[in-house]
Design a protein around this motif. Structure first.
Motif, PDB file in Angstrom:
ATOM      1  N   LYS A 198       0.867  -1.177   0.000  1.00 36.48           N
ATOM      2  CA  LYS A 198       0.000   0.000   0.000  1.00 36.48           C
ATOM      3  C   LYS A 198       0.901   1.223   0.000  1.00 36.48           C
ATOM      4  N   MET A 199       0.868   1.937  -1.118  1.00 30.92           N
ATOM      5  CA  MET A 199       1.862   3.016  -1.244  1.00 30.92           C
ATOM      6  C   MET A 199       1.431   4.095  -2.237  1.00 30.92           C
ATOM      7  N   MET A 200       2.156   5.193  -2.212  1.00 31.63           N
ATOM      8  CA  MET A 200       2.025   6.199  -3.265  1.00 31.63           C
ATOM      9  C   MET A 200       2.658   5.595  -4.514  1.00 31.63           C
ATOM     10  N   THR A 201       1.876   5.532  -5.603  1.00 29.41           N
ATOM     11  CA  THR A 201       2.403   4.855  -6.782  1.00 29.41           C
ATOM     12  C   THR A 201       1.906   5.493  -8.074  1.00 29.41           C
ATOM     13  N   LEU A 202       2.752   5.379  -9.075  1.00 29.35           N
ATOM     14  CA  LEU A 202       2.373   5.821 -10.420  1.00 29.35           C
ATOM     15  C   LEU A 202       1.890   4.621 -11.234  1.00 29.35           C
ATOM     16  N   GLY A 203       1.823   3.460 -10.577  1.00 25.82           N
ATOM     17  CA  GLY A 203       1.444   2.225 -11.264  1.00 25.82           C
ATOM     18  C   GLY A 203       2.681   1.472 -11.686  1.00 25.82           C
ATOM     19  N   ASN A 204       2.668   0.147 -11.441  1.00 26.99           N
ATOM     20  CA  ASN A 204       3.878  -0.633 -11.724  1.00 26.99           C
ATOM     21  C   ASN A 204       4.237  -0.632 -13.205  1.00 26.99           C
ATOM     22  N   GLY A 205       3.294  -0.248 -14.057  1.00 24.91           N
ATOM     23  CA  GLY A 205       3.581  -0.187 -15.486  1.00 24.91           C
ATOM     24  C   GLY A 205       4.055   1.181 -15.950  1.00 24.91           C
ATOM     25  N   PHE A 206       4.176   2.135 -15.013  1.00 25.88           N
ATOM     26  CA  PHE A 206       4.618   3.488 -15.391  1.00 25.88           C
ATOM     27  C   PHE A 206       6.057   3.468 -15.876  1.00 25.88           C
ATOM     28  N   MET A 207       6.316   4.100 -17.008  1.00 26.66           N
ATOM     29  CA  MET A 207       7.680   4.180 -17.533  1.00 26.66           C
ATOM     30  C   MET A 207       8.211   5.591 -17.395  1.00 26.66           C
ATOM     31  N   PRO A 208       9.055   5.847 -16.394  1.00 24.74           N
ATOM     32  CA  PRO A 208       9.605   7.202 -16.265  1.00 24.74           C
ATOM     33  C   PRO A 208      10.507   7.505 -17.458  1.00 24.74           C
TER      34      PRO A 208
ATOM     35  N   TYR B  56      11.673   5.218  -9.679  1.00 20.75           N
ATOM     36  CA  TYR B  56      10.891   4.080  -9.198  1.00 20.75           C
ATOM     37  C   TYR B  56       9.425   4.507  -9.138  1.00 20.75           C
ATOM     38  N   HIS B  57       8.560   3.593  -9.558  1.00 20.85           N
ATOM     39  CA  HIS B  57       7.147   3.986  -9.681  1.00 20.85           C
ATOM     40  C   HIS B  57       6.441   4.170  -8.345  1.00 20.85           C
ATOM     41  N   GLY B  58       6.955   3.514  -7.286  1.00 20.91           N
ATOM     42  CA  GLY B  58       6.253   3.532  -6.005  1.00 20.91           C
ATOM     43  C   GLY B  58       7.043   4.215  -4.912  1.00 20.91           C
ATOM     44  N   MET B  59       6.680   3.935  -3.659  1.00 15.38           N
ATOM     45  CA  MET B  59       7.295   4.601  -2.512  1.00 15.38           C
ATOM     46  C   MET B  59       7.079   3.728  -1.286  1.00 15.38           C
ATOM     47  N   ASN B  60       8.081   3.662  -0.439  1.00 18.18           N
ATOM     48  CA  ASN B  60       7.964   2.880   0.795  1.00 18.18           C
ATOM     49  C   ASN B  60       6.631   3.128   1.506  1.00 18.18           C
ATOM     50  N   ALA B  61       6.071   2.078   2.098  1.00 12.89           N
ATOM     51  CA  ALA B  61       4.737   2.135   2.706  1.00 12.89           C
ATOM     52  C   ALA B  61       4.655   3.068   3.911  1.00 12.89           C
ATOM     53  N   ILE B  62       5.708   3.093   4.717  1.00 18.28           N
ATOM     54  CA  ILE B  62       5.707   3.965   5.910  1.00 18.28           C
ATOM     55  C   ILE B  62       5.647   5.429   5.474  1.00 18.28           C
ATOM     56  N   LEU B  63       6.499   5.769   4.532  1.00 21.46           N
ATOM     57  CA  LEU B  63       6.543   7.156   4.055  1.00 21.46           C
ATOM     58  C   LEU B  63       5.235   7.522   3.362  1.00 21.46           C
ATOM     59  N   SER B  64       4.672   6.572   2.631  1.00 13.94           N
ATOM     60  CA  SER B  64       3.411   6.834   1.937  1.00 13.94           C
ATOM     61  C   SER B  64       2.305   7.144   2.939  1.00 13.94           C
ATOM     62  N   LYS B  65       2.307   6.382   4.035  1.00 12.68           N
ATOM     63  CA  LYS B  65       1.292   6.599   5.076  1.00 12.68           C
ATOM     64  C   LYS B  65       1.486   7.965   5.737  1.00 12.68           C
ATOM     65  N   LEU B  66       2.725   8.305   6.048  1.00 12.86           N
ATOM     66  CA  LEU B  66       3.009   9.601   6.676  1.00 12.86           C
ATOM     67  C   LEU B  66       2.569  10.749   5.761  1.00 12.86           C
ATOM     68  N   TYR B  67       2.769  10.544   4.472  1.00 11.10           N
ATOM     69  CA  TYR B  67       2.363  11.568   3.502  1.00 11.10           C
ATOM     70  C   TYR B  67       0.845  11.704   3.491  1.00 11.10           C
ATOM     71  N   GLN B  68       0.165  10.558   3.494  1.00 10.54           N
ATOM     72  CA  GLN B  68      -1.301  10.561   3.543  1.00 10.54           C
ATOM     73  C   GLN B  68      -1.813  11.282   4.776  1.00 10.54           C
ATOM     74  N   ASP B  69      -1.090  11.129   5.873  1.00  8.11           N
ATOM     75  CA  ASP B  69      -1.521  11.723   7.132  1.00  8.11           C
ATOM     76  C   ASP B  69      -1.039  13.164   7.300  1.00  8.11           C
ATOM     77  N   GLY B  70      -0.462  13.709   6.250  1.00 10.52           N
ATOM     78  CA  GLY B  70      -0.065  15.124   6.281  1.00 10.52           C
ATOM     79  C   GLY B  70       1.194  15.395   7.084  1.00 10.52           C
ATOM     80  N   LEU B  71       1.963  14.359   7.376  1.00 13.38           N
ATOM     81  CA  LEU B  71       3.169  14.561   8.195  1.00 13.38           C
ATOM     82  C   LEU B  71       4.403  14.852   7.349  1.00 13.38           C
ATOM     83  N   ILE B  72       4.321  14.541   6.060  1.00 16.66           N
ATOM     84  CA  ILE B  72       5.407  14.840   5.131  1.00 16.66           C
ATOM     85  C   ILE B  72       4.847  15.698   4.001  1.00 16.66           C
ATOM     86  N   GLU B  73       5.586  16.743   3.613  1.00 18.90           N
ATOM     87  CA  GLU B  73       5.249  17.478   2.395  1.00 18.90           C
ATOM     88  C   GLU B  73       6.045  16.882   1.246  1.00 18.90           C
TER      89      GLU B  73
END
Lengths: 459, 459
Positions: A324-334, A344-361
Motif C-alpha cells: 500500500k503506497m504512493m504509486t504511479l502504477g507498476n507499469g509506469f515508464m519514467p 521508481y514507480h512507487g514509494m515505501n509504505a511507511i513514508l506513503s502513510k506519513l504523507y497521507q496523514d499530512g506529516l510529510i510534504e
C-alpha cells in the motif's frame, strides 16, 4: 554558552548507534500490511522465506519493537566507514547570503559512494548468519549493486548482480568496480533464467529494465536453498537499517543542542529519506519536535506529488507482494533522466502513510534546476553530489532563500546521500547544455495508473 | 593506561596545523639550489617572477624558516575538507595476520580525490593576493587539474588547463569534472600557443605529452601580467604545502603516544611522499625518532632506484630551472602505465638529497603486484585506492608480512594519497587480466640519461 559548531561534526566511534530505530512502533496510524498477491491476505514470514533471509523477514514484519539491536558482528562492518560526517554548510550559507543554518548528513564517504551500504551490510550479514553461500540482486544506476558487492566481499558471500543491460553497457566503470569486489555481473535480460530467455526470445535486442532484472534475480534466488534475494530500497527493513543515518544526525545535532526546523530528503523508493527522517519523525509524533519534513522527487517520476495511494506491485513483473503506497502504477515508464536511483514507480509504505496523514510534504524538481543547485553547492562546499542527492540540495537552497526573504534563522537539515563520481555523463550533458527536462503528461500518468491491480483498495 | 585507538582518528578542526613545516630548515646538508639554465647561477626571485606568484617564490627559495604560517583566508579553504582522517587499518591487519600496527593517512576524502588540493588551495590563494585574474597549468592524469579547478572556483580566479590531448580524449569524465568547476580545458598541443602550433605543424595527429602541456601553460602565463603558472609537484613550495599531511598524521599519532617505525609513501614527483614524511624526518634529523622511510615508485619509471643524481631540467621542453635531483633524464619516456601521477622522470630536490644521504630507502614495484595489493586492501578496508597510492599499500603489506615472519609488532604508517574513481579503466584491465608490467631496459635508461644536460655536476 553555546559551543562553536565545527564545519564537520564527527561523532566518536562509540557513538555509532547500537540499535536501529523502527519508526512504525511509534506510529499510531500504522501503514497497511503487505498482502499476498494470490490470497490478498497479509503476508506471513513463511510466504517470504523462500525469497529473503530470516533476519530481514522478521524486521520487515515487525511494527511494534521500537529499537532493534545492531549485532556486534555487524557493528564491525559499520565501524569500517561510519560514523559519517554531519556538515555545517557554512560555505553554502555564505554563498546564498541566508540567515538560515544549513546542515547535511553526508553518506558518500564510503567507496560505494552512497547510503546504500547501510542496508547492504546487514543483508549480507543476515545471509551469512542463515548459512547461505550466495545472494542475488539487481542494479540499475549501480549504487546498490556496488554496495552489495562490498558487503558480500566483507562477509565472504558470493553475489550475482543482474544489471540492466543498457546500464552495464553505459556504465562500464560501475561494472568494473563491482567486479573488482568479486561480484558476478550478468547483463539482464540473460539466458540464465527462464524469464530472461522469454524476454530475449521476444526481443533479442532489448536493453532490459529494472523490472526484468528483479524478476531474474528472484528466479535465481529461489532455485536453491543456499541462496536468497536482497533489495536495496522500498521495503521496511531497508528503512530500518537506514535509520542509522537519522540516528547519527540527531546525535550530532543533540551534542550541540540544535533542533532542526526543516528536514529534507530526496525520494526514490524512500530508503534515504526514510532513514534520515525516522528518529526526527518519532520525536514529532511524540510532540517533542515541531519540524517540517520535505520529500523531493524528480518531476519525471512524481510518485508523491502526482501518484495514487493504492495497493500495487513493487515490480513491473507483478511478482512481489502488494504494497500500500504512493504509486504511479507498476507499469509506469519514467522518462530517462540522470537520477537513476529515483526512477521508481512507487514509494515505501511507511513514508506513503506519513504523507497521507499530512506529516510529510512533497515537492518535485526538473533536472536542469537540480543540476543548477548541484553546481552552486559543489563550487563552495567542494563535494561532487550524486544527481539523486542534488534534489535535496535544490530543496534546501529554496528553503534557505525563503529564509533570506523573511529574515528567519531556521535550521535546515538535508540528506546528502551520495557522490556523483559515476555520473559524469550527467554533468557533461549539463555542461554542454544538452540536458532535457521531461515531465510526464496526464495521459502518461493515466497509462501507469491503469496497471494498478483492481483489488479492494480499502484502508 | 593507553587509550583505545578508534578505526578513524580525526583531529578536531582546531587541530588543523596553523603553519607548514619547512624541512629544509632542519637539514644540515641542504639540497643544492635551483640553477638558472642560461647562467648556471642559483636562481633568484626576480628570475622566477614572470612565471610564479610572489608567495610561492618566497617559499620556494626559503631554506631557513622552520615554520611558515598558513594565512587565515587559506585556513578557510583547508577547513572545507580538512582535517583528513588517519585510519588504523584494523581490517587489513586481520586479513594479513600480522602483529604490525598499520595506519594510513587518507587524503582522498575531498572531491578532487587526492592530496593535490593541499597545494592547489595555497597557489590559488597567493594568486588572488597578488591581484592576478587567471592562472595556467597542465594536467595529465587529471588529479592536479581537478584540484586547481576547485581551488580557482573557490577563490574566483580563471583557470586554463592544458590537458594532454590523449588524456582529454581517454578521460572525458575528468574533463567534465574540471569543466563543472568552471575551468577552461584546452587539449594540448593546441593552436593557442606558438609552441603548440609548432608541434602541430610537425605532427597534426600527435596525442601530446606532459612536457608539451607544461611548455604551453608557461608560454600562456608569461604573456600577460595578470596571469601566472602553477605546478602541482616536484618543487619545494609544493612539498611545503603538503607538509600539512605529515603534520596532521603526526598530531593524530601523538594524541595516542604512537611513534611510527616505518613510514611509506608512493613517489612520482615527490609531493605526497615529501608532505607525509617531512615532520617525521625532522624528528629523525633531531635524533628524536628512530624510523625507516621508504619511497615506492613504479618499476616502469624508477627515478630513485635506477636514476642518477644530477642537475636536470624539470620538463622535457628544457625550459625550467635546473634541479639537482634523482633523474632518469628529461628525455626519458616511461612506458604507459596506470599510475599517471607517478610517471615523472625526476624527483623533488629535498627528497633526492635525503636519498643521497641514506635517510630514505627506495623500492619499486610492477603494476600487477601493485593492483594485487590494491584489491586485497579495498576488499577489507572498503576504500577504492588510486593506482598511485596503491604503490604505498603494496610496500606496507610487504613490511607487515615481514613482521609476521619475525613476530615484530612494528608501527607502519603509509600515505593513501587518493581514490581511484577515475581510474576504473585500470581496474578493468586488471580484472580482465590484460594488464602488462613494463620495465625499462638498461638501453632505455641510457637513452634517457643522454638527455641530462652536460654541465658541471658538482656537489
Amino acid at each position: 554558552m553555546s559551543k562553536k559548531i565545527p564545519t564537520r561534526i564527527y561523532l566518536s566511534e562509540d557513538e555509532i548507534p547500537k540499535a536501529w530505530y523502527n519508526l512504525r512502533a511509534d506510529m499510531k496510524n500504522k501503514p497497511d500490511p503487505l498482502l499476498h498477491p494470490g490470497t490478498l491476505q497479509p503476508i506471513t514470514a513463511d510466504d517470504l522465506a523462500p525469497v529473503f533471509c530470516k533476519g530481514v523477514i522478521e524486521q520487515e514484519l515487525d511494527d511494534t519493537t521500537r529499537f532493534i539491536p545492531i549485532p556486534d558482528e555487524l557493528y564491525d562492518f559499520y565501524r569500517a566507514y561510519r560514523p559519517s560526517p554531519l556538515v555545517r554548510a557554512y560555505y553554502l550559507e555564505k554563498e546564498l547570503g541566508t540567515p538560515a543554518e544549513i546542515y547535511y548528513k553526508f553518506e558518500g564517504t564510503n567507496t560505494s559512494g552512497s547510503h546504500k551500504l547501510n542496508s547492504a551490510g546487514p543483508q549480507a550479514y543476515y545471509a551469512k548468519k542463515d548459512g547461505l553461500t550466495s545472494l542475488t540482486t539487481e542494479t540499475g544506476a549501480g549504487q546498490w549493486g556496488t554496495a552489495m558487492s562490498m558487503a558480500c566481499a566483507f562477509y565472504g558471500i558470493e553475489l550475482i548482480v543482474y544489471m540492466v543491460k543498457i546500464s552495464s553497457e553505459q556504465k562500464p566503470y560501475r561494472k568494473a568496480l563491482m567486479e573488482a569486489y568479486g561480484a558476478n555481473l550478468i547483463p539482464s535480460p540473460s539466458d540464465t533464467t527462464e524469464s530472461g530467455r522469454k524476454i530475449l526470445a521476444a526481443d533479442p535486442n532489448t536493453g532490459g529494465s529494472l523490472g526484468c532484472a528483479i524478476t531474474e534475480a528472484i528466479e535465481t534466488a529461489v532455485k536453491t536453498d543456499k541462496c536468497r534475494y536482497v533489495l536495496g530500497s522500498v521495503l521496511n527493513h531497508v528503512l530500518l537499517h537506514q535509520s542509522i543515518i537519522g540516528l547519527e544526525a540527531k546525535a550530532a545535532l543533540d551534542n550541540f543542542n540544535i533542533k532542526p526546523d526543516i528536514i529534507i530528503g530526496c525520494a526514490g523508493g524512500g530508503s534515504n529519506l526514510g532513514g534520515l527522517i525516522s528518529p526526527f519523525m518519532g520525536e514529532k509524533l511524540a510532540g517533542k519536535l515541531d519540524a517540517r519534513f520535505i520529500a523531493i522527487e524528480p518531476a519525471s517520476c512524481p510518485s508523491f506529488t502526482r501518484g495514487k495511494y493504492a495497493y500495487d506491485f513493487g515490480d513491473t513483473g507483478q511478482t512481489t507482494p502488494l504494497i500500500k503506497m504512493m504509486t504511479l502504477g507498476n507499469g509506469f515508464m519514467p522518462s530517462s533522466n540522470h537520477a537513476g536511483g529515483l526512477r521508481y514507480h512507487g514509494m515505501n509504505a511507511i513514508l506513503s502513510k506519513l504523507y497521507q496523514d499530512g506529516l510529510i510534504e512533497a515537492k518535485s524538481a526538473v533536472q536542469t534546476e537540480v543540476f543548477d543547485a548541484a553546481l552552486r553547492f559543489m563550487k563552495v562546499e567542494g563535494i561532487l553530489p550524486a544527481p539523486e542527492s542534488s534534489h535535496a540540495i535544490k530543496a534546501a537552497i529554496d528553503e534557505a532563500l525563503e529564509c533570506k526573504k523573511t529574515g528567519e534563522k531556521k535550521v535546515i537539515l538535508f540528506g546528502l546521500s551520495g557522490t556523483g563520481y559515476f555520473d559524469m555523463t550527467a554533468y557533461s550533458s549539463y555542461n554542454n547544455k544538452t540536458m532535457n527536462d521531461q515531465i510526464p503528461s496526464d495521459a502518461d500518468l493515466e497509462k501507469g495508473f491503469a496497471s494498478i491491480p483492481k483489488i479492494p483498495q480499502n484502508g
